[in-house]
Enzyme design. Structure first.
Site, PDB file in Angstrom:
ATOM      1  N   ARG A  42       0.837  -1.210   0.000  1.00  0.00           N
ATOM      2  CA  ARG A  42       0.000   0.000   0.000  1.00  0.00           C
ATOM      3  C   ARG A  42       0.872   1.260   0.000  1.00  0.00           C
ATOM      4  NH1 ARG A  42      -0.987   4.910   2.122  1.00  0.00           N
ATOM      5  NH2 ARG A  42      -0.351   4.149   4.182  1.00  0.00           N
ATOM      6  N   HIS A  96       7.033   4.071  12.833  1.00  0.00           N
ATOM      7  CA  HIS A  96       7.009   4.100  11.364  1.00  0.00           C
ATOM      8  C   HIS A  96       8.037   5.147  10.931  1.00  0.00           C
ATOM      9  CE1 HIS A  96       4.674   4.013   7.404  1.00  0.00           C
ATOM     10  NE2 HIS A  96       5.548   4.990   7.248  1.00  0.00           N
ATOM     11  N   HIS A 154      10.911   6.777   8.264  1.00  0.00           N
ATOM     12  CA  HIS A 154      11.432   6.901   6.897  1.00  0.00           C
ATOM     13  C   HIS A 154      12.930   7.168   6.956  1.00  0.00           C
ATOM     14  CE1 HIS A 154       7.661   7.357   4.276  1.00  0.00           C
ATOM     15  NE2 HIS A 154       7.267   6.911   5.448  1.00  0.00           N
ATOM     16  N   CYS A 168       9.809   9.573  -0.757  1.00  0.00           N
ATOM     17  CA  CYS A 168       9.303  10.629   0.115  1.00  0.00           C
ATOM     18  C   CYS A 168       8.947  11.792  -0.798  1.00  0.00           C
ATOM     19  CB  CYS A 168      10.376  11.041   1.120  1.00  0.00           C
ATOM     20  SG  CYS A 168       9.800  12.345   2.209  1.00  0.00           S
ATOM     21  N   ASN A 177      10.210   4.721   3.026  1.00  0.00           N
ATOM     22  CA  ASN A 177      10.121   3.788   4.149  1.00  0.00           C
ATOM     23  C   ASN A 177      11.416   3.010   4.361  1.00  0.00           C
ATOM     24  OD1 ASN A 177       7.203   3.990   4.808  1.00  0.00           O
ATOM     25  ND2 ASN A 177       6.972   3.336   2.694  1.00  0.00           N
TER      26      ASN A 177
END
Length: 302
Positions: free
Chosen positions: A15, A207, A209, A240, A249
């Site tokens: 996703r 989460h 990055h 990003c 990610n």
């Protein structure tokens, strides 16, 4: 320092990782990616989102993907639902969990979804209520918890404010996301501490990055606080959009290698995971954006 003995990873590659890809990825390829991830041992996979295909054309095949995949017992399949219409569409495909999202930055909220943080939460309230009534789990993604492309640094109080709003509408667990990858360990720990005012450690996930190469350092900083649930993306899928050319990610392969080296159990087979990353990267016409995958593939070639 109380490190968890086991970590559960949510792979968001299908996703979050694929949604910004310009080239359409066929449903069959997405389904195969989900199958490969669960075969590698992933117990949580973020599969798709139910947003207007006008805004995110890559996710227009959500029904096809959800109905086409073979579900594995013990795996949680989550989907993003931005509003009630999205939720009503998603519920037909029987997800295990829906994800709603909010930003800790007012400017980001306005630019991203044209409303204030408080208004965004009001929009999600009926979605959360409907999901819980249907027995579907609810996760809240909290974006820009350490930095914002418009506001710069985000104060921990803003994170606590957002977490409190999420808690009020019934969101069961939240992701503390460094959306643009500007966070460093202490900043991430402050954002986690702010979230802990409303959620316990078992209902918080990290989460991160890797825009500035800090994602693994930030993961370690979260582990040291006892966080045991993290989101990552196979092959480092997902750029990003606010930092041109930057990686998005953190790669699942890199996180698994880190955890494995610390003696922390994940239940994930690194070789199969690397193969899953090679599969999707090959389809996209590039190499996996994972240091560990590169090292493993070089070793295999030798």
């Amino acid at each position: 320092m109380s490190l968890p003995s086991r970590v559960q990873l949510i792979d968001v590659g299908p996703r979050d990782g694929l949604q910004n890809e310009k080239q359409p990825v066929p449903a069959a390829v997405k389904i195969e990616l989900v199958h490969r991830l669960q075969a590698a041992g992933l117990k949580e996979i973020e599969v798709t989102s139910y947003v207007s295909p006008k805004w995110v054309p890559q996710m227009a095949d959500n029904h096809q993907v959800m109905s086409g995949m073979t579900r594995q017992s013990g795996v949680r399949y989550s989907v993003l639902t931005p509003n009630l219409k999205g939720y009503e569409s998603a519920v037909l495909d029987q997800p295990d969990e829906i994800v709603v999202f909010g930003a800790a930055s007012e400017a980001f909220s306005q630019k991203n979804i044209n409303c204030s943080i408080a208004e965004s939460i009001e929009r999600f309230a009926p979605v959360v209520e409907a999901a819980l009534a249907a027995g579907i789990a609810v996760r809240g993604a909290m974006s820009c918890t350490v930095g914002c492309p418009y506001e710069g640094e985000i104060a921990p109080e803003r994170v606590a404010y957002l977490a409190g709003l999420m808690k009020q509408i019934g969101v069961q667990r939240v992701d503390v996301a460094d959306t643009i990858g500007v966070g460093t360990p202490l900043k991430v720990q402050r954002a986690l501490e702010a979230t802990l005012q409303h959620y316990d450690i078992d209902h918080i996930s990290g989460h991160f990055h890797d825009t500035y190469g800090q994602a693994l350092s930030n993961t370690l900083a979260a582990l040291q606080m006892g966080v045991w649930n993290f989101q990552s993306s196979v092959a480092g899928l997902g750029g990003c959009p606010y930092a041109k050319g930057a990686t998005g990610n953190v790669a699942t392969e890199d996180v698994v290698y880190l955890l494995s080296g610390m003696g922390i159990e994940t239940g994930i087979d690194l070789d199969q995971l690397v193969d899953a990353g090679v599969f999707i990267s090959g389809h996209l016409g590039r190499k996996p954006n994972s240091r560990v995958a590169t090292a493993v593939l070089n070793k295999r070639a030798a």
